[in-house]
Structure formats: structure tokens, C-alpha cells
Design a protein around this motif. Structure first.
Motif, mmCIF file in Angstrom:
data_model
loop_
_atom_site.group_PDB
_atom_site.id
_atom_site.type_symbol
_atom_site.label_atom_id
_atom_site.label_comp_id
_atom_site.label_asym_id
_atom_site.label_seq_id
_atom_site.Cartn_x
_atom_site.Cartn_y
_atom_site.Cartn_z
ATOM 1 N N GLN A 229 30.974 -4.058 49.250
ATOM 2 C CA GLN A 229 31.813 -5.250 49.381
ATOM 3 C C GLN A 229 33.216 -4.885 49.838
ATOM 4 O O GLN A 229 33.811 -5.587 50.667
ATOM 5 C CB GLN A 229 31.869 -5.999 48.055
ATOM 6 C CG GLN A 229 30.581 -6.682 47.657
ATOM 7 C CD GLN A 229 30.746 -7.496 46.387
ATOM 8 O OE1 GLN A 229 31.862 -7.714 45.905
ATOM 9 N NE2 GLN A 229 29.651 -7.948 45.824
ATOM 10 N N GLN B 114 33.053 -3.901 53.443
ATOM 11 C CA GLN B 114 32.910 -5.121 54.243
ATOM 12 C C GLN B 114 34.265 -5.804 54.398
ATOM 13 O O GLN B 114 34.609 -6.270 55.487
ATOM 14 C CB GLN B 114 31.913 -6.049 53.547
ATOM 15 C CG GLN B 114 31.490 -7.262 54.356
ATOM 16 C CD GLN B 114 30.504 -6.901 55.438
ATOM 17 O OE1 GLN B 114 30.098 -5.757 55.567
ATOM 18 N NE2 GLN B 114 30.155 -7.875 56.261
ATOM 19 N N ARG B 115 35.034 -5.854 53.341
ATOM 20 C CA ARG B 115 36.361 -6.474 53.414
ATOM 21 C C ARG B 115 37.270 -5.685 54.353
ATOM 22 O O ARG B 115 38.029 -6.264 55.145
ATOM 23 C CB ARG B 115 36.974 -6.539 52.014
ATOM 24 C CG ARG B 115 38.392 -7.083 51.997
ATOM 25 C CD ARG B 115 38.996 -7.030 50.594
ATOM 26 N NE ARG B 115 38.374 -8.000 49.708
ATOM 27 C CZ ARG B 115 38.722 -8.158 48.426
ATOM 28 N NH1 ARG B 115 39.677 -7.399 47.898
ATOM 29 N NH2 ARG B 115 38.141 -9.074 47.686
ATOM 30 N N ARG C 114 36.500 -3.963 56.884
ATOM 31 C CA ARG C 114 36.141 -4.134 58.300
ATOM 32 C C ARG C 114 36.964 -5.227 58.960
ATOM 33 O O ARG C 114 37.166 -5.217 60.164
ATOM 34 C CB ARG C 114 34.654 -4.483 58.431
ATOM 35 C CG ARG C 114 33.720 -3.308 58.179
ATOM 36 C CD ARG C 114 32.279 -3.635 58.552
ATOM 37 N NE ARG C 114 31.419 -2.538 58.206
ATOM 38 C CZ ARG C 114 30.534 -2.530 57.215
ATOM 39 N NH1 ARG C 114 30.386 -3.631 56.494
ATOM 40 N NH2 ARG C 114 29.795 -1.476 56.960
ATOM 41 N N PRO D 34 37.896 -9.474 59.659
ATOM 42 C CA PRO D 34 37.119 -10.590 60.213
ATOM 43 C C PRO D 34 36.478 -10.214 61.540
ATOM 44 O O PRO D 34 36.879 -9.262 62.205
ATOM 45 C CB PRO D 34 38.161 -11.699 60.388
ATOM 46 C CG PRO D 34 39.469 -10.975 60.484
ATOM 47 C CD PRO D 34 39.338 -9.753 59.623
ATOM 48 N N SER D 35 35.470 -10.969 61.890
ATOM 49 C CA SER D 35 34.755 -10.725 63.142
ATOM 50 C C SER D 35 35.718 -10.728 64.331
ATOM 51 O O SER D 35 36.621 -11.567 64.422
ATOM 52 C CB SER D 35 33.694 -11.811 63.352
ATOM 53 O OG SER D 35 33.144 -11.726 64.643
ATOM 54 N N ALA E 138 27.125 -12.721 58.020
ATOM 55 C CA ALA E 138 27.792 -12.177 56.833
ATOM 56 C C ALA E 138 28.215 -10.734 57.084
ATOM 57 O O ALA E 138 29.318 -10.325 56.722
ATOM 58 C CB ALA E 138 26.864 -12.267 55.629
ATOM 59 N N SER E 139 27.340 -9.944 57.725
ATOM 60 C CA SER E 139 27.661 -8.542 58.005
ATOM 61 C C SER E 139 28.845 -8.425 58.951
ATOM 62 O O SER E 139 29.634 -7.477 58.861
ATOM 63 C CB SER E 139 26.443 -7.834 58.601
ATOM 64 O OG SER E 139 25.374 -7.827 57.683
ATOM 65 N N ASN F 183 31.298 -10.531 59.112
ATOM 66 C CA ASN F 183 32.438 -11.268 58.555
ATOM 67 C C ASN F 183 32.798 -12.464 59.433
ATOM 68 O O ASN F 183 33.979 -12.791 59.616
ATOM 69 C CB ASN F 183 33.659 -10.360 58.384
ATOM 70 C CG ASN F 183 33.493 -9.381 57.238
ATOM 71 O OD1 ASN F 183 32.670 -9.583 56.357
ATOM 72 N ND2 ASN F 183 34.262 -8.313 57.254
ATOM 73 N N ALA G 70 32.763 -15.922 59.203
ATOM 74 C CA ALA G 70 32.632 -16.943 58.164
ATOM 75 C C ALA G 70 32.189 -18.286 58.730
ATOM 76 O O ALA G 70 31.336 -18.963 58.140
ATOM 77 C CB ALA G 70 33.957 -17.097 57.420
#
Length: 933
Positions: A621, A624-625, A627, A629-630, A741-742, A744, A746
Motif C-alpha cells: 500500500q 502504491q502511494r 508511485r 497518481p496515474s 487501482a494498480s 492509481n 481513481a
């Protein structure tokens, strides 16, 4: 780096591959981290893969006079596996094992995980004697070097007593294999002086009648304080003394290259009970009686849980109803396990022990249960005591677990004395529990080391503990966790000058220059336990609970390739500390520059670390954070709204790749690249409706070279079992949301979630009909979305393994079975609690099931394509773990099956394909022809 270390490094790079030698700040910080409350950063880290490399390392250490510390898993708690010099990590070359004599013995390399050794012994009804709580991660080298024990092994079945043979290397490079007569003969000749000196020490100790009696008495307790000088009394042959001194020596006398254990019986019939007393002394008298009945009535474990611990778990959901009441300050509880070879014998044990306990007037008792689920709940309560402190501690504090042993008749006094010390020094969070049959108590507390006052408080507390345990009760300051740095300054106080001097002479005989793990066990530094204390600065609320125990590492696919979860956290803590405090610009830049690839990009982020973590930390987690946002939110939104077109494009790409002969020839395209899936089969049929949600990966990728999708086999199975499968409206355009989700993304995730929710509600008649979720990762994502409130609570979501095991398999006739079958349990299936279902399904279709211990394959969605080294590293031991006769594998994740087929050397299919093939009629030969190959 000192000049001596620089010269050592130059020579080392000529002796072993540079790719396994590390000196950069990120590596030395990460690899230098262990489970203890100490932080030492090595100057050089070397991952050794062979005995030859260990010999080279020691030869260069002698030449340049640099110290070496060996480490296996780094789960030791007392500071015996950290170094500010050279740290030697055990590589894959030491991960080996061989079962001997039909399971009576097992020969193991020091790099094998204890639980893996037990898995090898399980078919023979045997197990290792040592059973430390860390056995799922701890390795054989550390288990032996610390003389680890555990809840059931007592003093009889520890490493010291179950070792049959050992292969070791001394600091001078000499190898002794006690199972090889030629090696033994050569050693007796070359090291006659060392053996003669041990014989002399043995004579001196035996001649001191009072000390010899005390040594024998103290080793009837669990005791790992100092060297195991009982070896000087237990054996007449100095070579046997030498080999047994290596057990519990914590890498200070030599290197354990291989060890052969006598295995112990794993009784198949078990029963557990929780028995609570209002009075601690009644409780401890019951412990003494249980100890006397231990061998006669199958008492394998008795865990004492004190009143503080009972209060700490009062709010836990796993707590049995009968314990949900206030407990008094003098209350205590016993968790008892009985074992037997047969059901009738277990009945006899239960009757006898229940009668024995009744004589001590317990206030409450659960009675003995044979139900595995109920018993697991009782033991979960006991195992939950560490998290009760670890998870609730103040951010910045460190978890310390110490273990002492009192003579069993004085156990109640020992508990009262330790509790008084907690109160005196203000450690209100401290809990106390332990292996009562051996008088062995663990206490967990959370000191802060961020100020001189806190360190002084810790120092005073440890001195008082030593005075109480060693001084007042002549107990063991270290019962089973090893001496380490934390108790090395107190060894002399526990043992006295005569025994202490014998231990000093032993160290000097084996390691005259003090190069092996200096200051551990034997030290002249009275403040060693107060130096290099580990700070736990705040880093992120996701991971601040991490205690750096290392239990996560055996489940992490990137461990040994880049970083493990605890290493990611340790480095991130340092980065955040440097960012806040300023200074250390060069170190900060070095840590940041390597962190993106080694920590973030190569994290599978599957959550497997959380399933092994005592405090539930999911390091993925945080990665992931980090990384962010997309970077392509618009493209993600387009994909979410046009999933049908995206899936069609993937199918087209697969067809082109196969036409071009791209499998194995085009970069990033694996040899096991699937074919494009045929159109989904028509749904419908007679029977109970069930909504079939086919994941986009199973819509795009065929499950086998016949081009049929997983849905083809699922529809066959559902109809065969009396269900009528239906697809949700617009099913080609639906997605579980995992890709978004992977990434990011949203907004795209929300778009896909709304579409999925509406379609499933409509198809299921607002939740009246069940929903079948195929593909493990997608099922896990959908179930999580419902828990998060993103999908309607009325939906009856059923992941494939559970639905098939509970509602389909009972209605099938298994017509054919494979003689050998390999099963991979995807991490997502483990996370959703469906591993047992999947194992049951696979076992129903074969005569012999092999389940290699691979917690996560590392394919992780698209990482198998973008970071194939992660998948390759995680599966490097797959092919050797498969039986030679095994030609088929099965799993429940289409992407995992690509990597498994690539690296396992056999084709992996989905569980639906396997069940369809095994239960189909002869007329449906196309469904099962692959199974007969």
C-alpha cells in the motif's frame, strides 16, 4: 570505509561475483536490518552461495583483520545478526534439504526455512524438534546457531539434543563433517591441540563439583545465555563437545554449513483447551502437575497468559465468549495442547488431564476441543499478544521481546516479580506470557530510545531484570532467543566468574583474533546493550506499526532480488528522517536514487506481506502511494469506458504475436504466451441461475492451446452441477477495476466500479442470484470493492474456489484423476481465505498433489511483462520442486499461469479446466484431451 575494509573489498571482488557484493548506502542499510532493537550498518555486505565462498571470505578476513557476521533470515531478536563490519548473508546455494531413513532424519543446508523442512517431513508424519514462533521465516542456520526451541519442543527436542551430525567451518577455514569418518580422522589430527584444550576444560569443569552440578541444573531449564558449556559434561569425546558447542554459539565460533537432525513424531490427533484461574499460584501449581503428566498423557504445550495479556485482548473478535469478562490483577490463563497417535489414546489423555485440572479449581474452562477451527482460534489468541503491543505502541518506540526462565516451582513468584518491575519502571504496555512447562516467560514492551532519559530507563529496567532472574532465582536471562548484544553484558552476572572464564577460553580457542561476530555472547563492554539502539522514526501511517521482525520476507517475491518489505520500510524511515532533520545530503540522494526501482517498481503490491505480518502491515500500500497518481488519467478513463474494445485489441495482438512466431523471440513476450481466447460460450440452461462474471483476462486469453477460454470450462461445470449461468449485461465491457487501482487511476476505477455494480445488480435480480467470480486476483478486487462500499451489499459474491468446492464439486462425478499434479495457490486466493478450497479441488483430481511453497509468483498483473526479473526470481525454485513425473499444473489466476508455465517447465491450467476435464463424459473428449497427454 576503513583502509582494512577497502583492501578486503578489493580482494573479495576477485574471489566472488561483484553482483553479490554491496557497499552502497541503500544496500548496507537495508540488508543490515534485522529483527532486534539494534541498528548497525555494515561496511560491506556479501551474499555467499557456497562453502567455497565462505572459505574465501574467512581467509580474507584473517588476512585483513576484519570482523565477519553471518546471517540467515535475520529474525533473531537480541542483536546477534547485525554488524558494522562485514555481513555475510546466506544465498540460495545453502537452501537445500534431503529426507533420510524414511523421515527419521533430515539433512539441511543453513539457508532452508524451517517450515519448508517441516513440509518435507510432513508426508512421513515427522517434523523438526525446534519449533520457534518464527519458523515460517527463520532458517536452519539461525535455528541451530541460536539453539532455538519453541512452544512444544521443551529442552528435549531442541537443536542441541536432536542434532545427529554437523558440517562446520572454523575461522581458519578448516571444514569438519562429523558424518564423514575421513573428515573426522583428518580433523582429529590437524586440530589435536583444540580438542585437547576442550578435554582439559571438560576435566576442570567436572572437577568443580559444585559448578558442574549447577551447570546440569541450569540446563534442565531452557538456557541460551552464554555458550552451552553443558557439552563439556554431556560428552566424553572432545569432538562431540566441539560440535555441540557450535549449537547456540550465534556465529561466534564457526560457520554451520550443514546439519542433520533426528526428526520427531508429529502426532496427528490434537486437542486444545483454555483454562483460567483467579489465582496465579493455583495456575502455576497446575503447571507443575501438567509437567509431571507431560510424557504420560501427551501434554505437548502449556502456554501461560497473564492478567495484563488477558486485559489487552479483551476487545479482540477472536476472543472466546467465556473470556469476555473483566479479569482480576492476579488472574492467569493456560492454553493447553494434548497430542496422541490415535483418537482413542487422545480420549484417554483428555479424560486424565481434565480430571487433573479439576483438582486445581479453575474458574473457567473451555473444555478440550478437537475441532481444528476452534483450536486455531485459541492459538490465534496466544499469537495475538505480540501484536497487542506492536500495533498499539506509540510511534517512534521500539518493540523489545525478552525471554527468561524460572525454576517451575518458582514460576508464580517470577511472574509477580516481573510484573512489579514493569510497574516500577513505567512500562504500562508490557505483557507477559510464555511456555509454562519450561518456566519460560516472554515479556513484550515498547521502550523509546530517542532520548537519554528513555535509554537510562531501559538500562535500569534490564539491570533489575538481571538481578531478579539471575540473582534472586538463578534462572536463565535468555531461555530460547539467544544471548546477543542485549544480554552479553549480563552473562557473567548469571554464570559467575568460574563459568564465565570457561566461556572466554572457549571463544579464544575457536577465534583467537576475535573476528567472528565480536562482542556477541562474550564482551567486556558493560554498556553494549545500550549502544546502537534502533530508532523507529515516523515514516508513514501505513507502515509505522512495522517492528522489522522480518516475518514478511518469506512471502515476498522481490526478497533477494531487490528489497523485502521490512527493508523497504527501514530505508523509507531513514529517508523521511533525513528529509525532516536535514543534513546527510549525500546519503539522502543515494537512498532516493535507488529507491524507485528497488523498492517501488519491483514491489508486487499483492498484500502477501500483510498476511505474514504480526501487526498487519501491507507494505505494498505504501509503495502504491509512493508511485503517485496515474500519469495517463485520460487514457485510463478511455479504457474504463471502452473495455470491450481494449479486450478485443489484446486478442488481436495475441493472434499477431503467434503468427509472427513471437513467443520467446520478441523481448517481453514469454515462451508461455497464451493464445487469444475464442468467443465466450452461450450461457443459459436449466437449473438455478448464477451470474458468471468472466474477468477481462479470461475473456482475452485462452486457457490452453485449444483456444478455449476459462469460461468454456466454467459453463460446462456449472451446467453439469445443475446451474444455469448467465452473463451480466454488457459483460464484454466490464472490469473488476484492478488495472486502474494498480495505476492509481481513481476516476477510471470509479467509472468501472459503477458499471460493474449496475450490471451485477441487474443480472442477479438485485442480489437474489449468486455471482460467480473467476480469476483469483479479480475476485479479490471485487470482494474488496464490496467491503469498501463500492459494490452493493446485496450482491452474493462467490469467488471461484469456494463456489466450486462448496456448491459444484459435491454434484460432480470425478471420472479421471492425474497421478501427479502441481498446484500454485495465488496470493490473491490466500488473501481472500480460499486456499483450502483450491487445495481441496485440486486434490480431488489427482492421486498425489505437490504444492511448492511459493507465496507469490511475482507476475503481479502486468509486472510479468514490465519487470520479468521479478517473476523469474520468485519462481527460481519452482522447477526443482516439481516431481519428475509431474506433467500438469493448476492455479486460479490466468496471469500467474503464464509465469508458472514459463518457469516451471510444465503447462499450468485453470482450476475450472482441470475439474471440467476430470468430470466430463467420454463424449466430451475435447474438454479433457489435454489431461491425458
Amino acid at each position: 570505509m576503513t583502509p582494512a575494509h577497502a583492501a578486503f573489498l578489493d580482494d573479495l571482488r576477485r574471489a566472488m561475483p561483484a553482483s553479490r557484493i554491496f557497499t552502497d548506502p541503500l544496500s548496507t542499510l537495508a540488508y543490515g536490518t534485522d529483527a532486534s532493537c539494534y541498528r548497525l550498518q555494515p561496511q560491506i555486505v556479501a551474499r555467499v552461495d557456497s562453502e567455497t565462498e565462505v572459505g574465501d571470505l574467512l581467509r580474507l578476513a584473517r588476512r585483513h583483520r576484519v570482523a565477519v557476521t553471518f546471517r540467515a533470515a535475520g529474525t533473531s531478536l537480541s542483536g546477534q545478526a547485525v554488524s558494522d563490519s562485514v555481513l555475510a548473508l546466506l544465498g540460495d546455494g545453502f537452501n537445500r534439504g534431503e529426507v533420510l531413513d524414511g523421515g527419521a532424519r533430515i539433512r539441511l543446508g543453513p539457508g532452508m526455512i524451517g517450515a519448508h523442512a517441516n513440509a518435507m517431513l510432513a508426508p512421513y508424519g515427522r517434523k523438526l524438534g525446534p519449533d520457534p514462533a518464527s519458523i515460517d521465516t527463520a532458517k536452519i542456520g539461525g535455528i541451530a546457531a541460536n539453539n532455538s526451541s519453541g512452544m512444544c519442543c521443551g529442552t528435549r527436542d531442541n537443536s542441541y539434543h536432536t542434532m545427529q551430525a554437523i558440517r562446520l567451518m572454523l575461522v581458519d577455514g578448516t571444514v569438519l563433517d562429523s558424518a564423514d569418518p575421513a573428515s573426522v580422522a583428518a580433523f582429529r589430527h590437524s586440530h589435536a591441540g583444540l580438542l585437547g584444550a576442550l578435554a582439559q576444560l571438560s576435566g576442570e569443569l567436572a572437577g568443580d563439583v559444585e559448578l558442574a552440578a549447577r551447570v546440569r541444573r541450569k540446563y534442565r531449564l531452557k538456557n541460551t545465555t552464554g555458550y552451552g558449556i553443558n557439552a563439556l559434561l554431556d560428552f566424553a569425546d572432545p569432538l562431540e563437545m566441539l560440535t555441540h558447542l557450535l549449537i547456540g554459539s550465534e556465529g561466534t565460533l564457526g560457520f554451520i554449513a550443514e546439519i542433520t537432525f533426528h526428526a520427531v513424531v508429529e502426532h496427528p490427533h490434537k486437542a486444545s483447551a483454555l483454562v483460567c484461574f483467579d489465582d496465579l499460584r493455583h495456575c502455576c501449581r497446575a503447571v507443575s502437575a501438567l509437567g509431571e503428566a507431560r510424557a504420560r498423557h501427551g501434554v505437548s504445550a502449556v502456554e501461560l497468559i497473564d492478567s495484563r495479556s488477558l486485559r489487552a485482548v479483551q476487545g479482540k473478535p477472536e476472543l472466546p465468549d467465556f473470556l469476555r469478562r473483566p479479569v482480576g490483577p492476579n488472574s492467569a490463563c493456560l492454553l493447553i495442547e494434548l497430542r496422541a497417535g490415535g483418537a482413542a489414546q487422545l480420549d484417554e489423555h483428555v479424560e486424565a488431564i481434565s480430571g487433573l485440572l479439576a483438582g486445581f479449581e479453575p474458574q473457567l474452562s473451555s473444555g478440550f476441543s478437537r475441532d481444528a477451527g476452534v483450536c486455531a482460534g485459541y492459538w490465534a489468541l496466544r499469537k495475538g499478544l505480540f501484536p497487542a503491543v506492536g500495533a498499539a505502541r506509540r510511534t517512534g518506540t521500539t518493540v523489545v521481546i525478552e525471554d527468561v526462565a524460572f525454576p517451575v516451582p518458582r514460576l508464580a513468584d517470577g511472574v509477580a516479580g516481573l510484573t512489579a518491575l514493569f510497574d516500577r519502571h513505567g512500562y504500562d504496555e508490557a505483557l507477559l506470557f510464555g511456555h509454562a512447562l519450561d518456566g519460560n516467560l516472554h515479556f513484550v514492551f515498547a521502550p523509546g530510545f530517542d532520548s537519554p532519559a528513555e535509554v537510562a530507563r531501559y538500562a535500569a529496567f534490564m539491570q533489575d531484570v538481571s538481578d531478579l532472574v539471575a540473582g534472586e532465582y538463578d534462572g536463565s536471562l535468555k531461555a530460547e532467543h539467544g544471548t546477543g548484544r542485549n544480554v552479553a553484558p549480563f552473562v557473567r552476572q548469571e554464570w559467575g566468574d568460574a563459568a564465565w572464564n570457561i566461556m572466554r577460553r572457549i571463544k579464544a580457542l575457536f577465534d583467537p583474533d576475535g573476528l567472528l561476530n565480536p562482542d556477541v555472547i562474550i564482551t567486556d563492554n558493560d554498556r553494549l546493550h545500550l549502544e546502537n539502539l534502533k530508532l523507529m522514526p515516523a515514516a508513514d501511517d501505513i507502515v509505522d506499526r512495522c517492528t522489522e521482525c522480518g516475518f514478511c520476507e518469506s512471502a515476498c517475491p522481490s526478497h533477494g532480488l531487490t528489497l523485502s518489505p521490512r527493508q523497504r520500510i527501514a530505508v523509507w524511515r531513514r529517508i523521511r528522517q533525513l528529509e525532516r532533520d536535514g543534513g546527510g545530503e549525500a546519503e539522502l540522494a543515494a537512498l532516493q536514487s535507488g529507491y524507485r526501482y528497488r523498492a517501488i517498481a519491483t514491489c508486487a503490491a499483492t498484500g502477501m506481506c500483510a498476511t505474514r505480518c504480526p501487526v498487519g502491515v501491507d507494505t505494498g500500500q505504501l509503495m502504491q502511494r509512493l508511485r503517485g497518481p496515474s500519469r495517463h488519467p485520460g487514457l485510463a478513463r478511455f479504457a474504463a469506458r471502452h473495455m470491450a474494445s481494449m479486450t478485443a485489441a489484446v486478442r488481436t495482438g495475441l493472434r499477431l504475436a503467434h503468427l509472427a512466431g513471437g513467443r520467446g523471440t520478441i523481448p517481453l513476450i514469454p515462451v508461455a504466451l497464451p493464445r487469444a481466447a475464442a468467443p465466450l460460450p452461450a450461457p443459459g440452461g436449466d437449473g438455478e441461475p448464477v451470474v458468471l462474471l468472466v474477468s477481462c483476462v479470461n475473456r482475452a486469453l485462452a486457457d490452453g492451446d485449444d483456444g478455449q477460454s476459462s469460461a468454456f470450462h466454467t459453463v460446462n461445470l456449472l451446467r453439469r452441477a445443475g446451474f444455469a449461468p448467465v452473463y451480466p449485461p454488457g459483460h464484454d465491457g466490464l472490469c473488476c477495476g484492478q488495472p486502474f487501482a494498480s495505476a492509481n487511476a481513481a476516476e477510471a476505477l470509479a467509472v468501472s466500479g459503477r458499471a460493474l455494480n449496475a450490471a451485477l445488480l441487474r443480472a442477479s435480480d438485485d442480489g437474489r442470484h449468486p455471482v460467480y467470480l473467476d480469476n483469483g486476483p479479480c475476485a479479490a478486487r471485487v470482494l474488496q470493492a464490496q467491503r469498501d462500499g463500492l459494490l452493493d451489499a446485496r450482491l452474493q459474491l462467490g469467488e471461484a474456489a469456494g463456489f466450486l468446492a462448496e456448491r459444484v464439486l459435491p454434484r460432480l462425478t470425478i471420472r479421471r484423476r492425474r497421478p501427479e499434479l502441481a498446484l500454485h495457490i495465488p496470493c490473491s486466493v490466500t488473501a481472500i481465505g480460499a486456499a483450502g478450497h483450491l487445495r481441496r479441488l485440486a486434490a480431488s483430481c489427482c492421486e498425489r498433489l505437490t504444492v511448492p511453497d511459493i507465496a507469490c509468483c511475482g507476475f503481479a498483473g502486468v509486472k510479468g511483462f514490465t519487470a520479468p526479473e521479478l517473476n523469474a526470481h520468485s519462481l527460481r525454485r519452482l522447477a526443482p520442486a516439481l516431481p519428475a513425473a509431474c506433467r500438469h499444473g493448476v492455479s486460479m489466476s490466468r496471469s500467474c499461469q503464464i509465469g508458472l508455465s514459463e518457469h516451471g517447465g510444465i503447462a499450468y491450467r485453470g482450476i475450472e479446466a482441470l475439474l471440467d476435464a476430470c468430470s466430463g463424459e467420454e463424449s466430451e473428449s475435447s474438454a479433457y484431451r489435454w489431461l491425458l497427454d
